[in-house]
Design a protein around this motif. Structure first.
Motif, PDB file in Angstrom:
ATOM      1  N   ARG A   1       0.710  -1.273   0.028  1.00  0.00           N
ATOM      2  CA  ARG A   1       0.186   0.032  -0.014  1.00  0.00           C
ATOM      3  C   ARG A   1       0.755   1.224   0.054  1.00  0.00           C
ATOM      4  O   ARG A   1       0.620   2.185  -0.826  1.00  0.00           O
ATOM      5  N   ILE A   2       2.036   1.361   0.738  1.00  0.00           N
ATOM      6  CA  ILE A   2       2.783   2.398   0.677  1.00  0.00           C
ATOM      7  C   ILE A   2       3.397   2.680  -0.497  1.00  0.00           C
ATOM      8  O   ILE A   2       3.598   3.815  -1.231  1.00  0.00           O
ATOM      9  N   LEU A   3       3.940   1.523  -1.236  1.00  0.00           N
ATOM     10  CA  LEU A   3       4.550   1.572  -2.573  1.00  0.00           C
ATOM     11  C   LEU A   3       3.400   2.041  -3.509  1.00  0.00           C
ATOM     12  O   LEU A   3       3.960   2.751  -4.400  1.00  0.00           O
ATOM     13  N   GLN A   4       2.122   1.704  -3.431  1.00  0.00           N
ATOM     14  CA  GLN A   4       1.334   2.398  -4.400  1.00  0.00           C
ATOM     15  C   GLN A   4       0.875   3.575  -4.309  1.00  0.00           C
ATOM     16  O   GLN A   4       0.528   4.444  -5.216  1.00  0.00           O
ATOM     17  N   ARG A   5       1.056   4.271  -3.074  1.00  0.00           N
ATOM     18  CA  ARG A   5       0.389   5.642  -2.687  1.00  0.00           C
ATOM     19  C   ARG A   5       1.368   6.626  -2.436  1.00  0.00           C
ATOM     20  O   ARG A   5       1.022   7.963  -2.306  1.00  0.00           O
ATOM     21  N   THR A   6       2.546   6.311  -2.347  1.00  0.00           N
ATOM     22  CA  THR A   6       3.470   7.388  -2.325  1.00  0.00           C
ATOM     23  C   THR A   6       4.379   7.915  -3.206  1.00  0.00           C
ATOM     24  O   THR A   6       4.667   7.162  -4.243  1.00  0.00           O
ATOM     25  N   SER A   7       4.818   8.970  -3.260  1.00  0.00           N
ATOM     26  CA  SER A   7       5.529   9.463  -4.363  1.00  0.00           C
ATOM     27  C   SER A   7       7.390   9.627  -3.940  1.00  0.00           C
ATOM     28  O   SER A   7       8.180  10.018  -4.653  1.00  0.00           O
ATOM     29  N   VAL A   8       7.566   9.398  -2.457  1.00  0.00           N
ATOM     30  CA  VAL A   8       8.747   9.307  -2.044  1.00  0.00           C
ATOM     31  C   VAL A   8       9.371   8.090  -2.243  1.00  0.00           C
ATOM     32  O   VAL A   8       8.860   7.102  -2.146  1.00  0.00           O
ATOM     33  N   PRO A   9      10.888   7.964  -2.046  1.00  0.00           N
ATOM     34  CA  PRO A   9      11.580   6.777  -2.138  1.00  0.00           C
ATOM     35  C   PRO A   9      11.164   5.746  -0.934  1.00  0.00           C
ATOM     36  O   PRO A   9      11.049   6.399   0.058  1.00  0.00           O
ATOM     37  N   VAL A  10      11.080   4.852  -1.145  1.00  0.00           N
ATOM     38  CA  VAL A  10      10.721   3.710  -0.198  1.00  0.00           C
ATOM     39  C   VAL A  10      11.814   2.659   0.009  1.00  0.00           C
ATOM     40  O   VAL A  10      12.090   1.938  -1.036  1.00  0.00           O
ATOM     41  N   LEU A  11      12.381   2.354   0.869  1.00  0.00           N
ATOM     42  CA  LEU A  11      13.408   1.255   1.240  1.00  0.00           C
ATOM     43  C   LEU A  11      12.600   0.233   2.074  1.00  0.00           C
ATOM     44  O   LEU A  11      11.776   0.098   2.892  1.00  0.00           O
ATOM     45  N   ILE A  12      12.598  -1.006   1.043  1.00  0.00           N
ATOM     46  CA  ILE A  12      11.957  -2.238   1.487  1.00  0.00           C
ATOM     47  C   ILE A  12      13.173  -3.248   2.099  1.00  0.00           C
ATOM     48  O   ILE A  12      14.087  -3.699   1.457  1.00  0.00           O
ATOM     49  N   VAL A  13      12.842  -3.723   3.276  1.00  0.00           N
ATOM     50  CA  VAL A  13      13.822  -4.703   3.894  1.00  0.00           C
ATOM     51  C   VAL A  13      13.096  -5.887   4.199  1.00  0.00           C
ATOM     52  O   VAL A  13      12.127  -5.966   4.424  1.00  0.00           O
ATOM     53  N   ARG A  14      13.686  -6.984   3.860  1.00  0.00           N
ATOM     54  CA  ARG A  14      13.123  -8.377   4.162  1.00  0.00           C
ATOM     55  C   ARG A  14      12.841  -8.637   5.504  1.00  0.00           C
ATOM     56  O   ARG A  14      13.874  -8.328   6.416  1.00  0.00           O
ATOM     57  N   GLY A  15      11.911  -8.768   6.108  1.00  0.00           N
ATOM     58  CA  GLY A  15      11.415  -9.039   7.362  1.00  0.00           C
ATOM     59  C   GLY A  15      11.700 -10.685   7.782  1.00  0.00           C
ATOM     60  O   GLY A  15      10.686 -11.442   7.344  1.00  0.00           O
ATOM     61  N   SER A  16      12.858 -10.990   7.944  1.00  0.00           N
ATOM     62  CA  SER A  16      13.164 -12.278   7.814  1.00  0.00           C
ATOM     63  C   SER A  16      13.822 -12.725   9.273  1.00  0.00           C
ATOM     64  O   SER A  16      14.065 -12.117  10.184  1.00  0.00           O
ATOM     65  N   ILE A  17      14.079 -14.162   9.265  1.00  0.00           N
ATOM     66  CA  ILE A  17      14.640 -14.646  10.395  1.00  0.00           C
ATOM     67  C   ILE A  17      15.938 -15.224  10.007  1.00  0.00           C
ATOM     68  O   ILE A  17      15.825 -16.329   9.280  1.00  0.00           O
ATOM     69  N   PRO A  18      17.193 -14.838  10.226  1.00  0.00           N
ATOM     70  CA  PRO A  18      17.211 -13.779  11.058  1.00  0.00           C
ATOM     71  C   PRO A  18      16.830 -12.491  10.559  1.00  0.00           C
ATOM     72  O   PRO A  18      16.936 -12.392   9.254  1.00  0.00           O
ATOM     73  N   PRO A  19      16.654 -11.332  11.139  1.00  0.00           N
ATOM     74  CA  PRO A  19      16.331 -10.158  10.557  1.00  0.00           C
ATOM     75  C   PRO A  19      17.502  -9.561   9.805  1.00  0.00           C
ATOM     76  O   PRO A  19      18.378  -9.814  10.022  1.00  0.00           O
TER      77      PRO A  19
END
Length: 188
Positions: A20-38
């Motif tokens: 939803r953030i990627l679809q609605r914002t015009s600013v750069p978005v940093l996507i980090v994988r929420g994984s184990i280990p983080p």
């Protein structure tokens, strides 16, 4: 934004906060994988090797200046990657001749030089391959020990992302490397 790995169908049916953030914002978005280990962004110094695949929408000047600032802060490099297809032509009796279009190569070199002018420590790389773009980018990510992938991506509906995924969709789904997504500059 932290996200977890989900199937394309799951992403099309139930959008996450990251989607939803990627679809609605015009600013750069940093996507980090929420994984184990983080994902660990605390190593010293972080984000030294940034991979910028020049496919799809072009990164605008603001995006390149953001990457230059990150490079200045970390004393890192930005690898500008351009992928060109190899054409095969039949020569005769099953022999194949590998050819490259000279115009495509000159255009790729010009794109890399133009983008490199905005960066602090650019490294340019042209890869010739007939593999899928996402496979080449993932291979380059691993071989260059990339800390961050930066690219531009259009805002698209979940259904369009499922039916016709772009490079950014694939990377968000399959890579564990943080991805910095920029929106392309509006057409003038």
């Amino acid at each position: 934004v932290a996200t977890r790995r989900r199937s394309a169908l799951s992403r099309a049916c139930w959008s996450s906060l990251a989607d939803r953030i990627l679809q609605r914002t015009s600013v750069p978005v940093l996507i980090v994988r929420g994984s184990i280990p983080p994902s660990d962004l605390h190593w010293s110094p972080p984000l030294r090797r940034i991979l910028v695949p020049l496919v799809g929408p072009a990164l605008h000047c603001e995006g390149l200046s953001t990457l230059a600032e990150i490079g200045e802060l970390t004393n890192g490099t930005q690898t500008l990657l351009r992928i060109l297809p190899i054409e095969t032509n039949s020569v005769g009796r099953g022999d194949r001749e590998m050819t490259l279009k000279v115009n495509a190569l000159a255009e790729a070199e010009d794109d890399l030089k133009r983008a490199g002018r905005s960066l602090s420590r650019p490294v340019t790389k042209i890869v010739f391959s007939n593999s899928r773009l996402e496979d080449v980018v993932c291979f380059e990510t691993i071989t260059n020990e990339t800390d961050l992938i930066a690219l531009a991506a259009h805002a698209r509906s979940p259904l369009k992302r499922w039916l016709a995924p772009e490079l950014s969709d694939y990377l968000l789904q399959y890579t564990d490397v943080p991805v910095l997504v920029f929106r392309p500059a509006p057409a003038k």
